[in-house]
Write a protein that holds these residues in place. Structure first.
Motif, PDB file in Angstrom:
ATOM      1  N   TRP A   1      -1.287   9.287 -16.385  1.00 27.27           N
ATOM      2  CA  TRP A   1      -1.876   8.164 -16.488  1.00 27.27           C
ATOM      3  C   TRP A   1      -1.248   6.745 -15.998  1.00 27.27           C
ATOM      4  CZ3 TRP A   1      -0.175   4.322 -19.622  1.00 27.27           C
ATOM      5  CH2 TRP A   1       0.761   4.438 -20.677  1.00 27.27           C
ATOM      6  N   THR A   2       0.214   6.996 -16.118  1.00 24.26           N
ATOM      7  CA  THR A   2       0.940   5.911 -15.731  1.00 24.26           C
ATOM      8  C   THR A   2       0.983   5.706 -14.222  1.00 24.26           C
ATOM      9  OG1 THR A   2       3.021   7.419 -15.559  1.00 24.26           O
ATOM     10  CG2 THR A   2       2.468   6.264 -17.704  1.00 24.26           C
ATOM     11  N   GLY A   3       0.847   6.738 -13.572  1.00 26.96           N
ATOM     12  CA  GLY A   3       0.634   6.652 -12.057  1.00 26.96           C
ATOM     13  C   GLY A   3      -0.539   5.825 -11.675  1.00 26.96           C
ATOM     14  N   TRP A   4      -1.607   6.203 -12.305  1.00 27.31           N
ATOM     15  CA  TRP A   4      -2.950   5.404 -12.170  1.00 27.31           C
ATOM     16  C   TRP A   4      -2.893   4.065 -12.525  1.00 27.31           C
ATOM     17  CZ3 TRP A   4      -6.312   7.425  -8.976  1.00 27.31           C
ATOM     18  CH2 TRP A   4      -6.508   8.541  -9.069  1.00 27.31           C
ATOM     19  N   ILE A   5      -2.121   3.696 -13.529  1.00 24.14           N
ATOM     20  CA  ILE A   5      -1.979   2.331 -13.871  1.00 24.14           C
ATOM     21  C   ILE A   5      -1.340   1.683 -12.973  1.00 24.14           C
ATOM     22  CG2 ILE A   5      -1.002   0.739 -15.472  1.00 24.14           C
ATOM     23  CD1 ILE A   5      -3.544   1.905 -16.624  1.00 24.14           C
TER      24      ILE A   5
ATOM     25  N   ALA B   1      16.139   4.667  -6.140  1.00 20.29           N
ATOM     26  CA  ALA B   1      17.562   4.827  -5.971  1.00 20.29           C
ATOM     27  C   ALA B   1      18.055   4.950  -7.389  1.00 20.29           C
ATOM     28  CB  ALA B   1      18.197   3.756  -5.359  1.00 20.29           C
ATOM     29  N   THR B   2      17.450   4.326  -8.391  1.00 19.85           N
ATOM     30  CA  THR B   2      17.988   4.416  -9.814  1.00 19.85           C
ATOM     31  C   THR B   2      17.395   5.395 -10.814  1.00 19.85           C
ATOM     32  OG1 THR B   2      16.443   2.602 -10.297  1.00 19.85           O
ATOM     33  CG2 THR B   2      18.897   1.992  -9.566  1.00 19.85           C
ATOM     34  N   GLN B   3      15.945   5.641 -10.409  1.00 14.04           N
ATOM     35  CA  GLN B   3      15.214   6.497 -11.160  1.00 14.04           C
ATOM     36  C   GLN B   3      15.400   6.434 -12.508  1.00 14.04           C
ATOM     37  OE1 GLN B   3      14.928  10.702  -9.752  1.00 14.04           O
ATOM     38  NE2 GLN B   3      15.171  10.039  -7.783  1.00 14.04           N
ATOM     39  N   PRO B   4      14.848   5.188 -13.209  1.00 11.84           N
ATOM     40  CA  PRO B   4      14.786   5.159 -14.601  1.00 11.84           C
ATOM     41  C   PRO B   4      13.795   5.905 -15.151  1.00 11.84           C
ATOM     42  CG  PRO B   4      13.735   3.178 -13.391  1.00 11.84           C
ATOM     43  CD  PRO B   4      14.574   4.073 -12.216  1.00 11.84           C
ATOM     44  N   GLY B   5      13.629   5.833 -16.326  1.00  8.59           N
ATOM     45  CA  GLY B   5      12.487   6.540 -17.256  1.00  8.59           C
ATOM     46  C   GLY B   5      11.135   5.864 -16.720  1.00  8.59           C
ATOM     47  N   PHE B   6      10.026   6.543 -17.001  1.00 12.80           N
ATOM     48  CA  PHE B   6       8.572   5.834 -16.405  1.00 12.80           C
ATOM     49  C   PHE B   6       8.279   4.985 -17.247  1.00 12.80           C
ATOM     50  CE2 PHE B   6       7.557   9.186 -19.960  1.00 12.80           C
ATOM     51  CZ  PHE B   6       6.268   8.501 -20.312  1.00 12.80           C
ATOM     52  N   TRP B   7       8.712   4.703 -18.468  1.00 16.66           N
ATOM     53  CA  TRP B   7       8.232   3.679 -19.161  1.00 16.66           C
ATOM     54  C   TRP B   7       9.089   2.412 -18.743  1.00 16.66           C
ATOM     55  CZ3 TRP B   7       4.243   3.211 -22.101  1.00 16.66           C
ATOM     56  CH2 TRP B   7       3.754   4.207 -22.680  1.00 16.66           C
TER      57      TRP B   7
ATOM     58  N   ILE C   1       6.733  -2.960 -13.309  1.00 17.08           N
ATOM     59  CA  ILE C   1       5.586  -3.050 -12.534  1.00 17.08           C
ATOM     60  C   ILE C   1       4.824  -4.154 -13.070  1.00 17.08           C
ATOM     61  CG2 ILE C   1       3.335  -1.968 -11.586  1.00 17.08           C
ATOM     62  CD1 ILE C   1       4.968   0.431 -11.237  1.00 17.08           C
ATOM     63  N   VAL C   2       4.443  -4.054 -14.513  1.00 21.77           N
ATOM     64  CA  VAL C   2       3.640  -5.049 -15.007  1.00 21.77           C
ATOM     65  C   VAL C   2       4.258  -6.204 -15.120  1.00 21.77           C
ATOM     66  CG1 VAL C   2       2.710  -5.684 -17.477  1.00 21.77           C
ATOM     67  CG2 VAL C   2       2.448  -3.220 -16.636  1.00 21.77           C
ATOM     68  N   LEU C   3       5.509  -6.434 -15.238  1.00 23.99           N
ATOM     69  CA  LEU C   3       6.082  -7.807 -15.387  1.00 23.99           C
ATOM     70  C   LEU C   3       6.027  -8.470 -13.897  1.00 23.99           C
ATOM     71  CD1 LEU C   3       9.295  -7.114 -17.710  1.00 23.99           C
ATOM     72  CD2 LEU C   3       7.231  -8.315 -18.004  1.00 23.99           C
ATOM     73  N   LEU C   4       6.396  -7.717 -12.987  1.00 26.14           N
ATOM     74  CA  LEU C   4       6.384  -8.147 -11.374  1.00 26.14           C
ATOM     75  C   LEU C   4       4.784  -8.646 -10.981  1.00 26.14           C
ATOM     76  CD1 LEU C   4       8.845  -5.917  -9.678  1.00 26.14           C
ATOM     77  CD2 LEU C   4       9.123  -8.185 -10.380  1.00 26.14           C
ATOM     78  N   ALA C   5       3.932  -7.740 -11.728  1.00 29.65           N
ATOM     79  CA  ALA C   5       2.546  -8.069 -11.355  1.00 29.65           C
ATOM     80  C   ALA C   5       2.103  -9.541 -11.986  1.00 29.65           C
ATOM     81  CB  ALA C   5       1.616  -6.931 -11.686  1.00 29.65           C
ATOM     82  N   VAL C   6       2.237  -9.628 -13.270  1.00 28.43           N
ATOM     83  CA  VAL C   6       2.256 -10.709 -13.988  1.00 28.43           C
ATOM     84  C   VAL C   6       3.060 -12.011 -13.345  1.00 28.43           C
ATOM     85  CG1 VAL C   6       2.440 -11.881 -16.232  1.00 28.43           C
ATOM     86  CG2 VAL C   6       1.579  -9.558 -16.078  1.00 28.43           C
ATOM     87  N   SER C   7       3.953 -11.881 -12.737  1.00 28.68           N
ATOM     88  CA  SER C   7       4.815 -13.009 -12.330  1.00 28.68           C
ATOM     89  C   SER C   7       4.394 -13.525 -11.106  1.00 28.68           C
ATOM     90  CB  SER C   7       6.400 -12.611 -12.146  1.00 28.68           C
ATOM     91  OG  SER C   7       6.524 -11.486 -11.066  1.00 28.68           O
ATOM     92  N   MET C   8       3.447 -12.682 -10.303  1.00 30.10           N
ATOM     93  CA  MET C   8       2.831 -13.066  -9.150  1.00 30.10           C
ATOM     94  C   MET C   8       1.918 -14.481  -9.296  1.00 30.10           C
ATOM     95  SD  MET C   8       1.964 -10.000  -6.532  1.00 30.10           S
ATOM     96  CE  MET C   8       1.007  -8.927  -7.713  1.00 30.10           C
ATOM     97  N   PHE C   9       1.501 -14.523 -10.471  1.00 29.16           N
ATOM     98  CA  PHE C   9       0.477 -15.512 -10.682  1.00 29.16           C
ATOM     99  C   PHE C   9       1.124 -16.518 -11.726  1.00 29.16           C
ATOM    100  CE2 PHE C   9      -1.715 -11.593 -10.009  1.00 29.16           C
ATOM    101  CZ  PHE C   9      -2.511 -11.890  -8.619  1.00 29.16           C
TER     102      PHE C   9
ATOM    103  N   PHE D   1       0.799  -1.253   0.158  1.00 29.35           N
ATOM    104  CA  PHE D   1       0.262   0.031   0.023  1.00 29.35           C
ATOM    105  C   PHE D   1       0.964   1.381  -0.069  1.00 29.35           C
ATOM    106  CE2 PHE D   1      -3.299   2.872   1.515  1.00 29.35           C
ATOM    107  CZ  PHE D   1      -4.444   2.480   0.749  1.00 29.35           C
ATOM    108  N   ILE D   2       1.736   1.400   0.987  1.00 28.53           N
ATOM    109  CA  ILE D   2       2.715   2.526   1.177  1.00 28.53           C
ATOM    110  C   ILE D   2       3.576   2.602   0.000  1.00 28.53           C
ATOM    111  CG2 ILE D   2       4.354   3.771   2.372  1.00 28.53           C
ATOM    112  CD1 ILE D   2       2.886   2.549   5.040  1.00 28.53           C
ATOM    113  N   PRO D   3       4.446   1.727  -0.704  1.00 31.50           N
ATOM    114  CA  PRO D   3       5.130   1.860  -1.819  1.00 31.50           C
ATOM    115  C   PRO D   3       4.306   2.261  -3.085  1.00 31.50           C
ATOM    116  CG  PRO D   3       5.700   0.100  -0.472  1.00 31.50           C
ATOM    117  CD  PRO D   3       4.354   0.178   0.089  1.00 31.50           C
ATOM    118  N   ALA D   4       3.196   1.937  -3.215  1.00 31.73           N
ATOM    119  CA  ALA D   4       2.285   2.157  -4.264  1.00 31.73           C
ATOM    120  C   ALA D   4       1.781   3.376  -4.100  1.00 31.73           C
ATOM    121  CB  ALA D   4       1.016   1.314  -4.204  1.00 31.73           C
ATOM    122  N   PHE D   5       1.619   4.024  -3.048  1.00 24.27           N
ATOM    123  CA  PHE D   5       1.305   5.432  -2.843  1.00 24.27           C
ATOM    124  C   PHE D   5       2.600   6.212  -3.193  1.00 24.27           C
ATOM    125  CE2 PHE D   5       1.502   9.199  -0.225  1.00 24.27           C
ATOM    126  CZ  PHE D   5       0.298   9.838  -0.675  1.00 24.27           C
TER     127      PHE D   5
END
Length: 234
Positions: free
Chosen positions: A101-105, A146-152, A158-166, A86-90
């Motif tokens: 919109w990327t933040g909302w996604i 710490a690394t601050q990569p580009g938003f893409w 985020i998408v890859l980690l979310a998919v990997s949960m399942f 919850f807190i890291p997402a915020f």
């Protein structure tokens, strides 16, 4: 048969220790609301340390037998959802690292998939590892800050980690997964030290700390998959 009073007291003390994670979560959230990301992550690191210690203590003092009125597993899951998800997402949403919109996604994907994962009865494997990415968004977020990569890049992670949960991919628990623990546990301790260093330096840490954080994160992320590919000898 009732446990001796001292054993019961010790077991409930472990529950109280675990519950401090909720306090650290609130302190982290208060810092996040003010946009003080370094202090937020420092409190999350403290909560991460508590989470790493309370499990061995719970098994040592047999809380399931000696402190039955409190469900330690449920207590741990509640706190973990706050501090890991919850807190890291915020923070990712509010920090500006993910504009528009990327933040909302990101915030929707992280919170929605993680709550489903936390309720998944297949979460744990027989060797005390995790099946799928264990929603450790606090770890992912501190590396992103710490690394601050580009938003893409952030959105892709985020998408890859979310998919990997399942997926059936295995992710180790550095304390409970016995195989290669002699390496994994020190790596996890080094990761915690480096994450705390980066936050303390307000994410202006030395390059060596950045690369150390990346390297230890990669190890913790892929070592379980490596164990699947290299079955243990009987």
């Amino acid at each position: 048969m009732k446990a001796p009073v001292n054993q019961t007291a010790q077991a409930y003390a472990v529950h109280l220790f675990t519950a401090t994670g909720a306090v650290f979560a609130m302190l982290a959230l208060l810092e996040a609301v003010q946009g003080d990301w370094p202090m937020m992550f420092l409190w999350l690191v403290v909560a991460f340390i508590v989470d790493g210690i309370d499990g061995p203590l719970a098994r040592r003092y047999q809380v399931k037998q000696n402190a039955k009125t409190i469900d330690g597993v449920l207590l741990d899951l509640i706190i973990d959802y706050l501090t890991y998800v919850f807190i890291p997402a915020f923070a990712l949403f509010q920090s500006g690292l993910l504009p528009g919109w990327t933040g909302w996604i990101a915030i929707i994907v992280i919170t929605f998939t993680s709550v489903l994962y936390f309720a998944d009865t297949r979460m744990k494997t027989t060797d005390n590892s995790f099946q799928g990415f264990p929603a450790c968004w606090n770890m992912a977020a501190v590396v992103i800050f710490a690394t601050q990569p580009g938003f893409w890049v952030i959105l892709l992670i985020i998408v890859l980690l979310a998919v990997s949960m399942f997926t059936p991919m295995k992710f180790i628990h550095p304390v409970r997964t016995a195989r290669w623990r002699a390496v994994s546990l020190p790596v996890a301790l080094v990761w915690t030290l480096l994450a705390g260093w980066a936050a303390w330096a307000e994410f202006a840490q030395p390059v060596a700390v950045t690369w150390g954080l990346i390297a230890t994160s990669l190890y913790l992320g892929v070592v379980g998959i490596a164990q699947q590919m290299l079955p243990a000898r009987r």
